[in-house]
Structure formats: structure tokens, C-alpha cells
Write an enzyme that holds these catalytic residues in place. Structure first.
Site, mmCIF file in Angstrom:
data_model
loop_
_atom_site.group_PDB
_atom_site.id
_atom_site.type_symbol
_atom_site.label_atom_id
_atom_site.label_comp_id
_atom_site.label_asym_id
_atom_site.label_seq_id
_atom_site.Cartn_x
_atom_site.Cartn_y
_atom_site.Cartn_z
ATOM 1 N N ARG A 179 12.184 10.092 3.848
ATOM 2 C CA ARG A 179 12.358 10.191 5.297
ATOM 3 C C ARG A 179 13.466 9.276 5.769
ATOM 4 O O ARG A 179 13.639 8.192 5.241
ATOM 5 C CB ARG A 179 11.089 9.753 6.020
ATOM 6 N N SER A 221 4.205 11.941 9.498
ATOM 7 C CA SER A 221 3.130 11.368 8.723
ATOM 8 C C SER A 221 1.747 11.896 9.093
ATOM 9 O O SER A 221 1.560 12.605 10.076
ATOM 10 C CB SER A 221 3.180 9.856 8.886
ATOM 11 N N ARG A 249 -0.701 9.827 9.785
ATOM 12 C CA ARG A 249 -1.427 8.740 10.457
ATOM 13 C C ARG A 249 -2.161 9.261 11.692
ATOM 14 O O ARG A 249 -1.558 9.767 12.623
ATOM 15 C CB ARG A 249 -0.476 7.594 10.808
ATOM 16 N N ASP A 254 -2.339 10.660 3.620
ATOM 17 C CA ASP A 254 -0.915 10.348 3.636
ATOM 18 C C ASP A 254 -0.187 11.665 3.424
ATOM 19 O O ASP A 254 -0.582 12.465 2.582
ATOM 20 C CB ASP A 254 -0.575 9.373 2.504
ATOM 21 N N ASP A 276 -0.606 -0.351 -0.815
ATOM 22 C CA ASP A 276 0.839 -0.211 -1.053
ATOM 23 C C ASP A 276 1.697 -0.341 0.199
ATOM 24 O O ASP A 276 2.870 -0.663 0.122
ATOM 25 C CB ASP A 276 1.123 1.158 -1.705
ATOM 26 N N HIS A 277 1.131 -0.106 1.377
ATOM 27 C CA HIS A 277 1.970 -0.021 2.577
ATOM 28 C C HIS A 277 2.209 -1.351 3.288
ATOM 29 O O HIS A 277 3.037 -1.413 4.179
ATOM 30 C CB HIS A 277 1.334 0.941 3.597
#
Ligand code: MIC
Ligand code: SF4
Length: 754
Positions: free
Chosen positions: A448, A643, A645, A160, A95-96
Site C-alpha cells: 500500500r 484495511s 480494521r 487483516d 507484528d504491528h
């Protein structure tokens, strides 16, 4: 039938006895959060009561979800763990990586072409290790999880930060770094500090222009981006019961923005309705049988102050629509005060673009309420004044809203429908003219709004609101518009008002989809080959990080003293950099390029202490690495906010930064640093931040006696020959100290399965 129904039945079969054991041990009625946590202890039935905010506890989550931008690193690590199959049901969602530019079809085709190497890698690893794969175009991870996998009372982790979205279906769902996902898929326990509990009592009922989004926008205003750190937020009360399940998802989703570990709601009829309408009657029936276990005990909700660490009450009947921003999601302004605030702060009044959708707000109800406004335009003689875009959260939602005519209405008023993906929310937005860096305003229903996030332009003022408010503002084209009180001038010069938004909670004709985009893994994947080309720019197999050398760290150079907000977007920017998420060395070229250097107030411009010259942060760090010199990063409050990440932790690790010393950390980032074998330290006295000077050479002492609850000592050798000695706190437990010593948690797993 639901996915993994047997697993869910098994979880439910033990639920009553697990909760009984916990209630006996804890000796009082339990909140929902406690029930779910105690029902998922690795050890089985509880044998001791845990202290909130203090005890590290081992949990056994029911499932793992990963999105493409983080899955690459998670799976590169998992491939080294030596397992045949993921130990719990797991999924990957593409999706990203899809850039929003033209429209969904063109954009999706382009992404599939450009990122085929990464998609093929993710598909083949998934196939090999028994992981469900959701193809590009299938939708955004959190929406797809809510529609297919979330179940009341379950516990999941996801790579995520908005994994917390599944709290809308009564889960404890927590965002983690890929190394944590790797542990759980390897069958190891997952460790979390037992959270504090914030109870939010919702009274009344949403009405008119107010939406679930406004609840969390209001909560963010109260608690700020740090207020939820280390806590689970549990919502309850008649207001909660009166709200849709997907609305609850929105509220939980944006709980990430207050730093909360997660948020959740007790099982109720709205959840049962949602489960049934998404084809999961079996889960609804199973949940109904143990209904009393899937919500907090009545005594708790009658007297919340006695059970929660903090209680907030919000009356939904009186709640106003809010807009939060710019540049931070906790700057909350009720719409009636927006005009005043915008004038006072010099925020550009004209709205250039309104964007709805994202994982936060793309339910049938959200889009339906937005469309109810779009429908009014021709009749009232109005037109959209701003550009307007929609990113549906899943193919199932997109297909259904197309069937029900919503997309046609949007097309008629001139809106653009982007692919079912993150798109503009994560900077994957090829916005025309953004490179000119003009000051401008956008409004969106994402979660965000950090600087540069949506379009890379530092001068884009982004405000977060509900889909219905964003739509109304795109119609009006101005931040000063309050749809509750203001009129708009139509094409005949008349003053008209928008009618209140309305819409169905769930599609009256049920959800529908032709190809949801799911690909099941092979029964036996042992023959599946996973290829990573050694010359690839996008994928790189991981080399183990070196173990700690067994001595104190001396002579570290200060790489950067970051000033103010330093989110993971500042540490490892997304947008164009997402394409390197599977290649640690290449993505390391974005390390800290967004952080503001305290000494010159510039980004990506730091002093190289070897040459005295100023240069880019990654290049400066590479110079230290080449010279065999370690370094340290200093930061402000809530460092690593945002996030999950883990690149924000792996990049410094890879380039030879040894420690990150800050006033305070965001939870996931702190854990990510620990997992990768870094030192994550906090100033014992926050004023010591002021003692750090630009050309400092730094020693970290006490590592040979590194133990829980004992601070480390830091010597700051300044350029003028003086030295300051300060203390640094840490939250490492015994296990985490082992990670540090081994050079990272993965080095330990590797040995276990070798
Ligand atoms: C985000 O919203 O910032 C992301 C992109 O979804 C991240 C994950 C990532 O950086 O890949 C998150 O929230 O965890
Ligand atoms: Fe995607 Fe945005 Fe949701 Fe993150 S917050 S998962 S980028 S839609």
C-alpha cells in the site's frame, strides 16, 4: 510436524464427497474457488447451487488468524461471547506495534517495553482460550501463517486484509473485521456473499528483472482498486505452475489492493516443495493424495470464459517490471515509461529511501534476489545512492538469511535491518525529518502507498515495486533508472550495468530457526486471569452498544461529506494511533481526521452545526453525542478501501454516527459497519451525492419496514428551507437487519451464550 494436522486430515477426508456433491448440484465442472467454498459449507454437503454476487452463504472456516492491532478488539469482543475455548484453531501475531527506528534489536526491546500491557493482555487471553500466540519479533502474521498454518484447499479468515496472502498455498483466506473472527471462534457460521469469479490465466515464464510482484502490479493497473470487489481471483495456467509458492503468496497478498475478496492458486509442485521445506511433509503427502480436488477441473482451465465472470490473460514472458504509485497502488507504470511519467507529473526523481520486506515480499527468494544485486556493488565500484532498509517477514526467514550470509552482505553495503514486523509499512517508522513534510520519493516492496501511510508525511511519494527493482532503484537513487537498459557511473567514472537478479526459490540448506517465537496455550485455561486496568489508556473493556430505538432516524446532522479517496487509513489512521487499538474511546479521537471535507477541501475541519464553528471531526462529533443528536457521514466511491480494521466502523458507532451514505463501499468495511449496528447505505443515484449540503439535517425513513432489497428514503433538509428526498440502497439480508436492530451482532451472540 505441521500444526493442527488432525484438523487438516479431517478436512481432506471429506473433500472428495463434498466436491462430488457440489459438482452434481451445480451440474458442471468446478473452479478451485468453488470447490473450496462448497467444501466449507456450514451445512455440510451442498444441497443447492448458489448464485454468485447474490446469495449470502454460511461457511465453516478451518482457522482464524489475528494480528495484535486488530486482535485486541477481536478478543475484547470474543471475551464477551461466553465461550471456554476458541471453537477452531486460532492464532495471535504480534507484528504491528513495533516502531522501526534504529535496528531490529533496539526497536524490538523498545516495543516490548512500551507495549507490554497490550502484549500481556494478548498473551493471557490467548492462553486462556486455547489460542496460539506468536510473540513480538516472531514475524508478520501472513508470513508466519504461510510458513506454519496455510494448507491447500483450506479456508481461513483473519483480522487483516492481507490474510489473502495464504492463497499462495492454495487456500481461500479472507480478511475480516474482528467481529467476524469473534463469530467463528464462538463456533458460529461465517457469512459471505457468494463471490463472483475472475480467472487470470498466466502463460509463459517470468525472466530477467520481472518478478511475481509485477503480475499483481499489472493486474492492479488493469482492474484498479475497485475492480476485484465481490470477486475471488483464481490464477491458473503454465505461468502459475512455473512460479514459486511464495511468489504466488505475493500475488495473492496484493489482491487486497484491488478489493478482491481473496485470490488463490491450484495446488502444484511449487506448493509441495514449499510445504516440505518448511517442515510440513505430512501436509504435502496428504494433499498429494487428493491432488485433483485441490485445483480447478481441467475443463475450466481449458475453456475459462465459460466458467469465470471475467478472464484476463497475462504472458509472463513479456511482462515488464512495474512501479505503482504514488498515493494509490493501482497507478501502474512499466519501468521503461517511468522517467517520462515522473517528469510529466512532477514526481520527485531522487529516491530517498528504498525499503524491502513486509508481509508481501519477504520470502527467501525475494531477499535472495535483492542480495544478488547488493553483492555486485563492491565489484562494480558502485554504492547505494539511497538509504536502504529490510524488514524480514519472519524470524525463520531472518535466521535463515543470516545463516546464508545475506544479512552480512546487506550490512556491508550500508543497509539497515529492522525487526521482523510491519514497521514502515504501517507507519511505524520513526523516519528522521518526516515532520518537515518535505516533498520526496521512496520506493518499497510493500503493498500500500496511500498518503501518509509509511512516515506520516503527506508529501512522501511512495512507489511500490518488486524487491529486486526497489534494490536496483536504491542503488541508482533515481526513479528514471531502468536496470534493463541503463548504465550507472561507478567510482572510476565508468559506465556499468547491473546483472540481472538471481536467487534460489528455497534455501538449499533448508530453513532454520532457533526460537521461532511461538507460545502454545494452556491445555485448560479456565484458571487464567485476564486483567484490564480500568485506568489504562490502551485497553478498555467494551460496553454493549444500545439497540435501535425502533423508529425512523430523524434530525441527523451531516458530520462530514468526504471527498474522493477515503480509505480506512483516512477514517482511522494507523501509525501513532495503533497504540490505542484496544481502547475504543481513545482511538475514537482519530475518527475521520484524514478525510477531505468536500466543502473546504481541508482535513479534520468540519462545521459544527450546533455552534456554526469549524473544528476537528472527533470533537464535533463528540459535541453532537453530548447533545444526544445523531449524525451521518457521506462518502465517495470505494469508501473504506484498504484495511480490515473495524475501528473504522466502531469509532463512528461509539461516537454516535448513525449512518454512512456513500457512492460505493469496500467489502470488509461495509460488513464491519453492519456488524457494529450501523446503517451502511449507498446512493441509489450517485448524482445525489451532489445534493448533500454542508448544514443539512437528515432523516432516514423506512426503518420500521427495513427489509432486504428495499431502499430506504432519505430527506435532506437544507439550510435554505428546501428539502430533497432521495433513495438509499442497502445490501442487508434478514440476519444483518437483526444486527442493526439489536445494536450490533455482538449483542445477539451475548444473548445466545448468556
Ligand atoms: C494494513 O495493512 O493496513 C493493516 C494495518 O495490516 C490492516 C489491519 C489494521 O488496520 O490493523 C489491514 O490491512 O487489514
Ligand atoms: Fe503489516 Fe503492512 Fe502486511 Fe499490513 S500490509 S500486515 S501493515 S506488513
Amino acid at each position: 510436524m505441521a500444526f493442527d494436522i488432525e484438523m487438516i486430515r479431517k478436512v481432506y477426508a471429506n473433500y472428495g464427497s463434498r466436491i462430488e456433491a457440489a459438482r452434481t448440484i451445480v451440474g458442471r465442472p468446478l473452479t478451485l474457488t468453488e470447490k473450496i467454498l462448497y467444501a466449507h459449507l456450514t451445512e455440510g454437503n451442498a444441497t443447492r447451487a448458489f448464485t454468485r454476487g447474490k446469495d449470502y452463504v454460511d461457511f465453516a472456516p478451518d482457522r482464524v488468524a489475528m494480528q495484535d492491532a486488530t486482535a485486541q478488539m477481536a478478543l475484547l469482543q470474543f471475551m464477551q461471547a461466553g465461550r471456554k475455548q476458541a471453537a477452531v484453531p486460532s492464532t495471535v501475531h504480534c507484528d504491528h506495534l513495533i516502531v522501526a527506528k534504529d535496528n531490529s534489536k533496539v526497536d524490538l526491546d523498545r516495543a516490548v517495553h512500551e507495549s507490554s500491557e497490550v502484549y500481556d493482555f494478548l498473551a493471557s487471553v490467548s492462553n486462556k482460550y486455547g489460542i496460539g500466540f506468536w510473540k513480538p519479533g516472531a514475524g508478520i502474521i501472513h508470513q508466519v501463517v504461510l510458513e506454519n498454518y496455510a494448507f491447500p484447499g483450506g479456508m481461513m479468515i483473519g483480522t487483516d486484509s492481507h490474510t489473502v496472502n495464504a492463497g499462495g498455498l492454495g487456500m481461500i483466506a479472507i480478511g475480516v473485521g474482528g467481529a467476524d473472527a469473534c463469530d467463528v471462534m464462538a463456533g458460529l457460521p461465517w457469512e459471505l456473499k457468494f463471490p463472483k469469479l475472475i480467472g487470470i490465466k498466466l502463460t509463459g515464464k517470468l525472466n530477467g528483472w520481472t518478478a511475481p510482484k509485477d503480475v499483481i502490479l499489472k493486474v492492479a493497473g488493469i482492474l484498479t482498486v475497485k475492480g476485484g470487489t465481490g470477486a475471488v481471483v483464481e490464477y491458473f495456467g503454465e505461468g502459475a505452475i512455473n512460479m514459486s509458492c511464495t511468489g504466488k503468496g505475493t500475488i495473492c497478498n496484493m489482491g487486497a489492493e484491488i478489493g478482491a475478496t481473496t485470490s488463490t492458486f491450484g495446488y502444484d509442485d511449487s506448493m509441495s516443495r514449499y510445504l516440505k521445506s518448511t517442515g510440513r511433509e505430512d501436509i504435502a503427502a496428504a494433499a498429494d493424495e487428493i491432488r485433483q480436488h485441490l485445483t480447478g477441473d481441467p475443463e475450466v482451465y481449458e475453456n475459462p470464459e465459460a466458467y469465470f465472470d471475467q478472464v484476463i490473460e497475462i504472458n509472463l514472458s513479456e511482462l515488464e517490471p512495474h512501479l505503482n504509485g504514488p498515493f494509490t497502488p493501482d497507478l501502474a507504470t512499466p519501468i521503461s515509461k517511468m522517467k517520462e511519467a515522473a517528469i510529466a507529473n512532477g514526481w520527485p526523481m531522487k529516491i530517498e529511501v528504498g525499503l524491502i520486506g513486509s508481509c508481501t515480499n519477504s520470502s527467501y527468494e525475494d531477499i535472495g534476489r535483492a542480495v544478488s544485486l547488493a553483492k555486485q556493488l563492491p565489484g562494480k565500484g558502485l554504492k547505494l545512492k539511497s538509504e536502504f532498509t529490510i524488514t524480514p517477514g519472519s524470524e525463520q526467514v531472518r535466521y535463515t538469511i543470516e545463516r546464508d550470509g545475506f544479512l552480512e552482505t546487506f550490512a556491508e553495503v550500508g543497509a539497515t535491518v529492522f525487526a521482523n514486523a510491519c514497521g514502515p509499512c504501517i507507519g511505524m517508522w520513526d523516519r528522521v525529518g518526516s515532520e518537515k513534510a518535505e516533498k520526496n520519493t521512496i520506493v518499497h516492496s510493500f503493498n500500500r502507498n496511500f498518503a501518509k501511510r509509511a512516515d506520516g508525511n503527506p508529501n512522501t511519494y511512495a512507489f511500490v515495486g518488486s524487491p529486486e527493482l526497489v534494490t536496483a532503484l536504491a542503488i541508482a537513487g533515481s526513479l528514471s533508472f531502468n536496470p534493463i537498459t541503463d548504465t550507472l557511473t561507478n567510482d572510476k567514472g565508468e559506465e556499468v550495468m547491473l546483472d540481472e537478479p538471481s536467487g534460489y526459490e528455497l534455501p538449499p540448506l533448508g530453513f532454520a530457526v532457533e526460537d521461532a517465537g511461538y507460545q502454545a496455550p494452556a491445555e485448560d485455561g479456565s484458571a487464567v486471569q485476564v486483567a484490564v486496568s480500568p485506568t489504562s489508556a490502551r485497553l478498555q473493556l467494551l460496553d454493549p452498544f444500545p439497540a435501535w430505538e425502533g423508529v425512523d432516524l430523524k434530525g441527523l446532522k451531516l458530520l462530514i461529506k468526504a471527498k474522493g479517496k477515503c480509505t480506512t487509513d483516512h477514517i482511522s489512521m494507523a501509525g501513532p494511533w495503533l497504540k490505542f487499538r484496544g481502547h475504543l474511546d481513545n482511538i475514537s479521537n482519530n475518527m475521520l481526521i484524514g478525510a477531505l471535507n468536500y466543502f473546504n477541501e481541508k482535513t479534520d475541519f468540519v462545521k459544527n452545526q450546533l455552534t456554526g464553528e469549524y473544528g476537528h471531526v472527533p470533537a464535533t462529533q463528540r459535541a453532537y453525542k453530548a447533545a444526544g443528536i445523531g449524525s451521518i457521514v457521506v462518502g465517495d466511491e470505494n469508501y473504506g478501501e484498504g484495511s480490515s480494521r473495524e475501528h473504522a466502523a466502531m469509532e463512528p458507532r461509539h461516537l454516535g454516527v448513525r449512518a454512512v451514505l456513500v457512492k460505493s463501499f469496500a467489502r470488509i468495511h461495509e460488513t464491519n459497519l453492519k456488524k457494529q449496528g450501523m446503517l451502511a447505505l449507498t446512493f441509489a443515484d450517485k448524482n445525489d451525492y451532489d445534493k448533500i449540503q454542508e448544514a443539512d439535517v437528515i432523516d432516514i425513513r423506512g426503518l420500521t419496514e427495513f427489509e432486504p432489497n428495499h431502499p430506504l428514503t432519505i430527506s435532506l433538509h437544507h439550510a435554505d428551507g428546501t428539502t430533497d428526498i432521495i433513495l438509499a440502497n442497502h445490501t442487508y439480508n434478514e440476519q444483518q437487519i437483526e444486527w442493526f436492530k439489536a445494536g450490533g451482532a455482538l449483542n445477539i451472540i451475548r444473548k445466545q451464550f448468556a
